[in-house]
Motif scaffolding. Structure first.
Motif, PDB file in Angstrom:
ATOM      1  N   HIS A 179       1.844   6.040  -1.292  1.00 23.94           N
ATOM      2  CA  HIS A 179       1.954   5.131  -2.438  1.00 23.94           C
ATOM      3  C   HIS A 179       1.251   5.789  -3.614  1.00 23.94           C
ATOM      4  O   HIS A 179       0.440   6.704  -3.432  1.00 23.94           O
ATOM      5  CB  HIS A 179       1.301   3.791  -2.099  1.00 23.94           C
TER       6      HIS A 179
ATOM      7  N   GLU B 151       0.293  10.133   3.815  1.00 22.78           N
ATOM      8  CA  GLU B 151      -0.439   9.578   4.953  1.00 22.78           C
ATOM      9  C   GLU B 151       0.439   9.309   6.175  1.00 22.78           C
ATOM     10  O   GLU B 151       0.585   8.167   6.610  1.00 22.78           O
ATOM     11  CB  GLU B 151      -1.172   8.301   4.545  1.00 22.78           C
TER      12      GLU B 151
ATOM     13  N   THR C 201      -0.573   9.157  -2.403  1.00 21.63           N
ATOM     14  CA  THR C 201      -1.166   9.485  -1.105  1.00 21.63           C
ATOM     15  C   THR C 201      -0.066  10.035  -0.205  1.00 21.63           C
ATOM     16  O   THR C 201       1.105   9.673  -0.335  1.00 21.63           O
ATOM     17  CB  THR C 201      -1.785   8.256  -0.419  1.00 21.63           C
TER      18      THR C 201
ATOM     19  N   GLU D 147      -4.610  11.257   5.855  1.00 21.19           N
ATOM     20  CA  GLU D 147      -4.237  10.810   4.506  1.00 21.19           C
ATOM     21  C   GLU D 147      -4.981  11.604   3.440  1.00 21.19           C
ATOM     22  O   GLU D 147      -6.210  11.686   3.454  1.00 21.19           O
ATOM     23  CB  GLU D 147      -4.568   9.324   4.348  1.00 21.19           C
TER      24      GLU D 147
ATOM     25  N   ASP E 119      -8.573   7.451  -1.423  1.00 25.61           N
ATOM     26  CA  ASP E 119      -7.977   6.789  -0.250  1.00 25.61           C
ATOM     27  C   ASP E 119      -7.745   7.871   0.802  1.00 25.61           C
ATOM     28  O   ASP E 119      -6.826   8.687   0.672  1.00 25.61           O
ATOM     29  CB  ASP E 119      -6.655   6.137  -0.694  1.00 25.61           C
TER      30      ASP E 119
HETATM   31 MN    MN Z   1      -3.127   4.856   1.370  1.00 23.49          MN
END
Ligand code: MN
Ligand code: GLY
Ligand code: MN
Length: 481
Positions: free
Chosen positions: A384, A411, A409, A434, A305
């Motif tokens: 998260h 971000e 993460t 991120e 991500d």
């Molecule tokens: Mn994310």
């Protein structure tokens, strides 16, 4: 480790013979992507067994934990969505086929039995849809102790529940479309004393094993290379549309070793990035704007991500540079906070303070308040947990201290509305940076899995100016594990 892989010959490789036909990919049928001993890429049969043992240790004697899988979902008529397994079932078994229920039974002596209720092979259906692993595969490959034809699933699961003193089963409506299993599970989860199983599995999933971290590192590396590939492509042939870049990223994740995209990417030119989850991706990309992407690949079921922003024609303007520098500094400092003394919420509070301080140094922003940052200019959270789900195990509290082996993460972002409250030349700029971070036991052992994805201003501008020189970028990868 890679010798057997390099020796694959595409011209002469005999088609693997496997007595049970080819259900989901396994080493015997897809040796190019799954190594010996592994059930899914990078995760061994032994590890799946240990996950069930760890679940069993959390259950009292004489209990059963039942986890239902998913069915194929249809978009319209006969057009179906890609199959999405229930991730708890996948975590405990590696099984990635529809219409299945698994159960971990613990007897009075704490002996564990692993049950799988699976659809049998169906020659007529399989002729159209392809082979399934069937009862044979569940027993021999996925190591179930007891395998039951799903036509007998209702009776088998009811018997398991009847004989257990403690029942753990989720009350959320199961997605199983066939064979009356859905209504059976609804009835069983409604029985008095039945408790949910997902919160117990969530605690296991929150700590990533060494193998999981290796798979996630590979997904992150492939995704980082894919993003470099996209940025470098704009050196000579800039993308003219968000949708072209979005599809290029999807393709490039696979080219660099992922199974596919982990989610629908955000590809936003200029002010489109002010919509946090802008997934329409249907505008043109303007020369003087930032290109913002939030995109990642998926490998062996694990997600990457990543968010990055770059100037479409190669050079950041001064206002873009100002805001980008504030977000980047915040991203770097927050990554250094990924240690067990902090919760995600603590790091979020740090991120608000850093963005506030950074903004207050910029011309025209000296009056900005903490509330304006937290509510308007940075309206989302610092991050998260990440894993098999993009927002992995959301039931793990943001206020719990982080633990070594958590992957989160980081971000932070800034999104300046078109509102004359804010200096004109900053309006319409949206940026998030991120990264995917393995929490260390101390600051010396934090690992940024996406550290290979360019984010310094000078590096981004150099990448666009020169095209890419990193080995492996733009080359097809068969197996990163
Ligand atoms: Mn994310
Ligand atoms: N890609 C969605 C998120 O960053 O949470
Ligand atoms: Mn993201």
């Amino acid at each position: 480790m890679s010798v057997w892989r390099r020796s694959l010959s595409f011209a002469t490789r005999p088609r693997p013979q496997f007595p049970y036909g080819t259900g989901q990919p396994i080493h015997e049928t897809r040796p190019h992507s799954i190594n010996p001993g592994d059930i899914t890429p990078g995760i061994s049969a032994e590890e799946y067994y240990q996950r069930r043992v760890r679940l069993a240790h959390k259950l009292p004697p004489s209990s059963v934990a039942i986890v239902s899988g998913s069915s194929v979902q249809f978009a319209s008529g006969s057009v179906f969505h890609p199959f999405q397994q229930n991730t708890d079932l996948f975590y405990l078994s590696g099984w990635n086929e529809p219409d299945t229920v698994i159960a971990v039974e613990v007897d009075a002596n704490h002996e564990m039995t692993f049950h799988m209720v699976v659809p049998p092979k169906n020659p007529h259906k399989d002729k159209w849809e392809g082979d399934k692993s069937g009862l044979e595969g569940a027993y021999d490959v996925f190591n179930a102790d007891i395998v039951v034809d799903s036509h007998q699933g209702k009776r088998h699961l009811t018997e398991l529940v009847d004989k257990a003193q403690h029942v753990f089963i989720d009350s959320t409506k199961p997605q199983l479309a066939s064979l009356g299993l859905s209504s059976a599970l609804n009835q069983l989860s409604g029985r008095s004393g039945a408790k949910p199983v997902a919160p117990i599995i969530a605690k296991l999933r929150a700590i990533k094993s060494a193998s999981e971290q290796r798979v996630m590192a590979a997904a992150a590396k492939a995704s980082s290379r894919a993003i470099h590939h996209a940025i470098a492509t704009s050196t000579n042939t800039p993308f003219r549309q968000e949708k072209t870049l979005a599809r290029f990223l999807d393709y490039s994740f696979v080219l660099h070793g992922c199974d596919g995209p982990a989610y629908i990417p955000v590809v936003a030119s200029g002010a489109n990035a002010l919509t946090i989850h802008y997934t329409r991706n249907d505008d043109v990309i303007y020369d003087d704007e930032l290109v913002f992407i939030d995109a990642g690949g998926k490998l062996g079921g694990y997600c990457a991500d990543i968010s990055r922003a770059w100037p479409h024609r190669g050079k950041f303007s001064e206002p873009q540079k100002d805001l980008y520098s504030v977000v980047l500094e915040c991203n770097k400092q927050c990554i250094d906070h990924c240690v067990p003394s902090n919760s995600l919420h603590d790091i979020h509070e740090v991120s608000v303070s850093l963005l506030l301080k950074g903004l207050q140094q910029l011309p025209g922003f000296s009056h900005v308040s903490r509330t304006e940052v937290a509510r308007s200019l940075y309206p989302h959270y610092i991050g998260h947990h990440l894993g098999i789900d993009l927002h992995d195990v959301p039931s793990v509290s943001r206020f719990d201290p982080l633990q070594p082996g958590n992957v989160v993460t980081i971000e932070p972002g800034l999104y300046i509305p078109k509102d004359d409250k804010w200096p004109k030349h900053y309006q319409g700029i949206g940026i998030r940076v991120e990264d995917d971070v393995v929490v260390g036991s101390s600051s010396a052992t934090i690992t940024n899995l996406t550290a290979g994805c360019v984010k310094e201003i000078a590096d981004i501008e150099a990448l666009i100016a020169n095209g890419v020189t990193t080995p492996g970028v733009g080359e097809e990868q068969l197996n990163l594990l």
